[in-house]
Scaffold this active site. Structure first.
Site, PDB file in Angstrom:
ATOM      1  N   TYR A 130       0.624  -1.204   0.116  1.00  0.00           N
ATOM      2  CA  TYR A 130      -0.091  -0.066  -0.004  1.00  0.00           C
ATOM      3  C   TYR A 130       0.929   1.063   0.077  1.00  0.00           C
ATOM      4  O   TYR A 130       1.471   1.472   1.001  1.00  0.00           O
ATOM      5  CB  TYR A 130      -0.956  -0.149   1.209  1.00  0.00           C
ATOM      6  CG  TYR A 130      -2.370  -0.749   0.757  1.00  0.00           C
ATOM      7  CD1 TYR A 130      -2.164  -2.412   0.702  1.00  0.00           C
ATOM      8  CD2 TYR A 130      -3.314  -0.218   0.551  1.00  0.00           C
ATOM      9  CE1 TYR A 130      -3.220  -3.037   0.145  1.00  0.00           C
ATOM     10  CE2 TYR A 130      -4.625  -0.897   0.081  1.00  0.00           C
ATOM     11  CZ  TYR A 130      -4.461  -2.378  -0.093  1.00  0.00           C
ATOM     12  OH  TYR A 130      -5.519  -3.187  -0.445  1.00  0.00           O
ATOM     13  N   LYS A 183       3.190 -15.465  -0.005  1.00  0.00           N
ATOM     14  CA  LYS A 183       3.866 -15.992  -1.265  1.00  0.00           C
ATOM     15  C   LYS A 183       5.182 -15.869  -1.285  1.00  0.00           C
ATOM     16  O   LYS A 183       6.039 -15.416  -1.874  1.00  0.00           O
ATOM     17  CB  LYS A 183       3.325 -14.752  -2.358  1.00  0.00           C
ATOM     18  CG  LYS A 183       3.805 -15.066  -3.820  1.00  0.00           C
ATOM     19  CD  LYS A 183       2.896 -15.977  -4.349  1.00  0.00           C
ATOM     20  CE  LYS A 183       3.330 -16.475  -5.828  1.00  0.00           C
ATOM     21  NZ  LYS A 183       2.686 -17.448  -6.324  1.00  0.00           N
ATOM     22  N   ASP A 216      -2.079 -17.825  -4.292  1.00  0.00           N
ATOM     23  CA  ASP A 216      -2.729 -17.938  -5.583  1.00  0.00           C
ATOM     24  C   ASP A 216      -3.272 -19.465  -5.286  1.00  0.00           C
ATOM     25  O   ASP A 216      -4.480 -19.468  -5.745  1.00  0.00           O
ATOM     26  CB  ASP A 216      -1.629 -18.161  -6.609  1.00  0.00           C
ATOM     27  CG  ASP A 216      -0.103 -18.790  -6.247  1.00  0.00           C
ATOM     28  OD1 ASP A 216       0.127 -19.082  -5.183  1.00  0.00           O
ATOM     29  OD2 ASP A 216       0.379 -18.998  -7.080  1.00  0.00           O
ATOM     30  N   ASP A 240      -6.802  -8.001   1.518  1.00  0.00           N
ATOM     31  CA  ASP A 240      -7.708  -7.071   1.101  1.00  0.00           C
ATOM     32  C   ASP A 240      -8.686  -7.829  -0.016  1.00  0.00           C
ATOM     33  O   ASP A 240      -9.909  -7.912  -0.274  1.00  0.00           O
ATOM     34  CB  ASP A 240      -7.292  -5.881   0.429  1.00  0.00           C
ATOM     35  CG  ASP A 240      -8.260  -4.905  -0.074  1.00  0.00           C
ATOM     36  OD1 ASP A 240      -9.540  -4.989   0.642  1.00  0.00           O
ATOM     37  OD2 ASP A 240      -7.745  -3.853  -0.690  1.00  0.00           O
ATOM     38  N   ASP A 244     -12.584  -9.799   0.027  1.00  0.00           N
ATOM     39  CA  ASP A 244     -13.669  -9.723  -1.075  1.00  0.00           C
ATOM     40  C   ASP A 244     -14.060 -11.069  -1.383  1.00  0.00           C
ATOM     41  O   ASP A 244     -15.409 -11.023  -1.420  1.00  0.00           O
ATOM     42  CB  ASP A 244     -13.359  -8.715  -1.997  1.00  0.00           C
ATOM     43  CG  ASP A 244     -13.556  -7.222  -1.734  1.00  0.00           C
ATOM     44  OD1 ASP A 244     -13.384  -6.781  -0.555  1.00  0.00           O
ATOM     45  OD2 ASP A 244     -13.954  -6.477  -2.691  1.00  0.00           O
TER      46      ASP A 244
END
Ligand code: NAD
Length: 361
Positions: A130, A183, A216, A240, A244
């Protein structure tokens, strides 16, 4: 309890109004004496005060017991020097709200293609990918030449440690299962450190079952077997995106509750954005912000050691579930009510519960 309500942009004012009505009804039923205080933020504030977050608003928020921030049109805001501040970033960073807790669960009565589940995404909130919260000064997206951009991601031991602890503690209060999403196969140093620190923190809670999944692959696993997850801890951007997805898997993005928590403050905020495509049309689902407000009440009660706030939070969650069961919801979850009516349905359930418990006494 004094709560500052900042309705925001797009669907923000509609869902904030419904949320305030639910809070007033809850306050009456549980004798909370809630005081709600509304201030503009986002475009409304930019027009009125020349800044999306006006001068002095931070002090107003810091003097309150909690904050409810509606979604804002962050994509519209360009330059902080022109007063176009991202309010979400502003409060998360300046109040050091490092943990973003985003529960997602399915509801009986709501058709669901992926089977029943109940999980929580715990997302680091103050650094990561961010660009607007990584630097003491300036922004970590750099235009090297007109054709070359470098975006920097900051990962620190301190922030990994505190989000890992928050996730472990939450998992201990739930089904004692922690999944670390990362990751580290590619971001070997940053996500490698995040993974190591989360594993190390979890060793302090021997009862926890701990596993880890690459982000992933997680997109497939959470769709395929959402019921097998309990608490999921991850870095900012991954959390984030993942939350969702989990909100939508639960039935709608409009069900995604979210609480931003720090050592001293908490901010309730819907997981979704300002939804300009449906703004002003009485179509938005208010449940995301209503559930976020319930999380805020529970947080306040835990801090005070006052069980009535926790009971109030549970009553709101139960009323939401009952409204869902009866189909008294907005269209995104199969009902035919508008935003205001869906909020009223939850208020009526809270009030009828109040009448029933009074009659029982
Ligand atoms: P969005 O989350 O606003 O909407 C995505 C989709 O979900 C849309 O189709 C929308 O109609 C639907 N949706 C969202 N909330 C809903 C609700 N409560 N009920 C029913 N449907 C709902 O994402 P977007 O359209 O990409 O972004 C719009 C604006 O919101 C942008 O300016 C973005 O930067 C901003 N945003 C703000 C926040 C925040 O304030 N915390 C978070 C994300 C996005």
């Amino acid at each position: 309890m004094r709560i500052v309500v900042l309705p925001g942009d797009g669907i923000g004012p509609e869902i904030a109004a419904a949320t305030s009505n639910v809070l007033r009804a809850t306050s009456e039923r549980f004798g909370l004496n809630l005081r709600l205080e509304e201030h503009p933020v986002g475009h409304a504030s930019l027009q009125q005060f020349g800044a999306t977050v006006r001068r002095g608003l931070m002090e107003t928020v810091q003097s309150a017991d909690g904050l409810i921030l509606g979604p804002t049109a962050t994509a519209d805001f360009r330059d902080e020097r022109d007063g176009e501040i991202n309010p979400s970033r502003f409060f998360r960073k300046n109040l050091d709200l490092f943990a973003n807790v985003r529960p997602a669960r399915t509801y009986p009565g709501l058709r669901n293609r992926f089977g029943a589940f109940d999980l929580v995404v715990v997302r680091e909130n103050t650094e990561g990918f961010y660009a607007d919260r990584n630097m003491e000064q300036g922004n970590s997206e750099l235009l090297v030449t007109p054709d070359v951009v470098v975006s920097l991601r900051r990962i620190t031991r301190h922030c990994c440690e505190r989000i890992a602890q928050a996730a472990c503690k939450l998992a201990m209060r739930r089904r004692k299962h922690l999944t670390i999403v990362h990751k580290a196969n590619v971001l070997k140093v940053g996500d490698g450190m995040f993974l190591d620190i989360c594993r190390e923190a979890a060793r302090g809670y021997p009862e926890l079952a701990v596993d880890d999944v690459l982000v992933d692959a997680m997109m497939a696993h959470v769709v395929r077997r959402p019921e097998s997850f309990d608490v999921i801890v991850t870095t900012n951007m991954f959390g984030d995106i993942l939350s969702d997805l989990t909100a939508e898997l639960s039935g709608s993005l409009g069900l995604g509750g979210s609480l931003n928590v720090g050592a001293k403050y908490a901010m309730a905020q819907a997981a979704h954005g300002s939804a300009p495509d449906i703004a002003g049309r009485d179509l938005a689902n208010p449940i995301s912000l209503i559930l976020s407000a319930a999380l805020l009440l529970a947080w306040h009660g835990e801090r005070l050691g006052d069980a009535k706030y926790e009971s109030a939070a549970r009553a709101i969650e139960n009323a939401v579930a009952a409204a869902m069961q009866r189909g008294r919801t907005t269209r995104d979850v199969g009902g035919d009510l508008g935003t205001a009516a869906a909020g009223r349905a939850i208020v009526e359930i809270l009030q009828s519960d109040m009448a029933a418990s009074a009659a029982a006494r």
